[in-house]
Scaffold this motif. Structure first.
Motif, PDB file in Angstrom:
ATOM      1  N   CYS A 177      39.033  34.241  16.014  1.00 27.95           N
ATOM      2  CA  CYS A 177      38.887  33.415  17.226  1.00 27.95           C
ATOM      3  C   CYS A 177      37.898  34.052  18.200  1.00 27.95           C
ATOM      4  O   CYS A 177      37.096  33.345  18.834  1.00 27.95           O
ATOM      5  N   VAL A 180      34.445  33.400  16.905  1.00 29.40           N
ATOM      6  CA  VAL A 180      34.071  32.009  17.181  1.00 29.40           C
ATOM      7  C   VAL A 180      33.634  31.856  18.636  1.00 29.40           C
ATOM      8  O   VAL A 180      32.629  31.196  18.930  1.00 29.40           O
ATOM      9  N   ASP A 181      34.382  32.483  19.551  1.00 25.71           N
ATOM     10  CA  ASP A 181      34.024  32.414  20.977  1.00 25.71           C
ATOM     11  C   ASP A 181      32.649  33.036  21.223  1.00 25.71           C
ATOM     12  O   ASP A 181      31.850  32.512  22.017  1.00 25.71           O
ATOM     13  N   VAL A 183      30.149  33.303  19.065  1.00 26.53           N
ATOM     14  CA  VAL A 183      29.128  32.399  18.513  1.00 26.53           C
ATOM     15  C   VAL A 183      28.894  31.227  19.458  1.00 26.53           C
ATOM     16  O   VAL A 183      27.752  30.813  19.705  1.00 26.53           O
ATOM     17  N   LYS A 184      29.995  30.676  20.023  1.00 26.12           N
ATOM     18  CA  LYS A 184      29.869  29.544  20.948  1.00 26.12           C
ATOM     19  C   LYS A 184      29.069  29.933  22.198  1.00 26.12           C
ATOM     20  O   LYS A 184      28.207  29.175  22.657  1.00 26.12           O
ATOM     21  N   SER A 185      29.339  31.138  22.721  1.00 29.46           N
ATOM     22  CA  SER A 185      28.623  31.555  23.927  1.00 29.46           C
ATOM     23  C   SER A 185      27.152  31.833  23.614  1.00 29.46           C
ATOM     24  O   SER A 185      26.269  31.510  24.411  1.00 29.46           O
ATOM     25  N   ALA A 187      25.430  30.329  21.242  1.00 25.16           N
ATOM     26  CA  ALA A 187      24.838  29.003  21.062  1.00 25.16           C
ATOM     27  C   ALA A 187      24.540  28.356  22.411  1.00 25.16           C
ATOM     28  O   ALA A 187      23.501  27.701  22.586  1.00 25.16           O
ATOM     29  N   ALA A 188      25.460  28.546  23.366  1.00 29.41           N
ATOM     30  CA  ALA A 188      25.262  27.971  24.702  1.00 29.41           C
ATOM     31  C   ALA A 188      24.048  28.602  25.380  1.00 29.41           C
ATOM     32  O   ALA A 188      23.250  27.909  26.038  1.00 29.41           O
ATOM     33  N   GLU A 191      20.898  27.260  23.718  1.00 25.20           N
ATOM     34  CA  GLU A 191      20.683  25.876  24.145  1.00 25.20           C
ATOM     35  C   GLU A 191      20.075  25.831  25.546  1.00 25.20           C
ATOM     36  O   GLU A 191      19.160  25.049  25.825  1.00 25.20           O
TER      37      GLU A 191
END
Length: 201
Positions: A177, A180-181, A183-185, A187-188, A191
């Motif tokens: 988890c 995943v967090d 990777v999400k940050s 990606a943000a 972006e």
């Protein structure tokens, strides 16, 4: 004897016996005198009608118009005691209520307080000492079974995660988890940079 009349007879007899044994419940019954409450139980898709007089009559079929109609799961019934819960339950589609809300609350209070005192009933047959011993023994046995079930459940969980490797251990899930967090940050951030570049172009 058909099944429905048997069920309604058992409910009716049990409720009236409990009410006779407890004066406070008798006073609550008096407040409902002359009222008719219909309850549709979602679990079994059956409707029971409670007619209140000197006692409670429970009917499987009723042609008249009830003073209050409830459609719910049995687990929801105790929550009706609080007025604030009723609106919440209706919004959550856990309750359909037609008629007098206060009547529904009085009914809920009466039903949830109709709990048998098993020790008292047993003492009439066996005497106080034997009844107390039986109830205490049954309680201890229930607690033992519950603790053993918890122990076996924990053991099975360890076997599945650590020995058989069929499921990830809690720490592995937490680590995943976290990844995943991250990777999400990332990606943000990427972006956001892309958006800045697009604006410049």
């Amino acid at each position: 004897m058909p099944f429905e009349p048997l069920v309604t007879a058992v409910i009716e007899t049990t409720l009236n016996t409990l009410i006779q044994d407890e004066p406070e419940l008798g006073r609550r019954l008096a407040r409902l005198k002359g009222q008719v409450i219909q309850v549709h139980l979602k679990e079994v898709s059956k409707t029971l009608t409670f007619v209140f007089s000197q006692q409670i009559d429970v009917l499987a079929h009723y042609e008249g118009e009830p003073d209050c109609y409830l459609s719910l799961n049995l687990s929801v019934l105790p929550e009706l005691r609080e007025h604030a819960n009723i609106t919440k339950l209706i919004k959550q589609d856990k309750l359909v209520l037609e008629g007098d809300i206060q009547l529904a609350q009085k009914f809920s209070q009466l039903m949830t307080d109709c709990k048998p005192d098993v020790e008292e009933w047993l003492s009439r047959v066996t005497g106080d000492v034997v009844a107390h011993s039986l109830v205490k023994g049954a309680t201890n046995f229930g607690q033992f079974v519950k603790s053993q079930a918890t122990k076996h459940q924990n053991h099975l969980g360890q076997v599945i995660t650590e020995e058989w490797k069929l499921a990830p251990a809690p720490l592995e899930v937490a680590y995943f988890c976290d990844q995943v967090d991250d990777v999400k940050s990332q990606a943000a951030r990427i972006e956001a940079k892309l958006n800045q570049l697009m604006e410049r172009v």
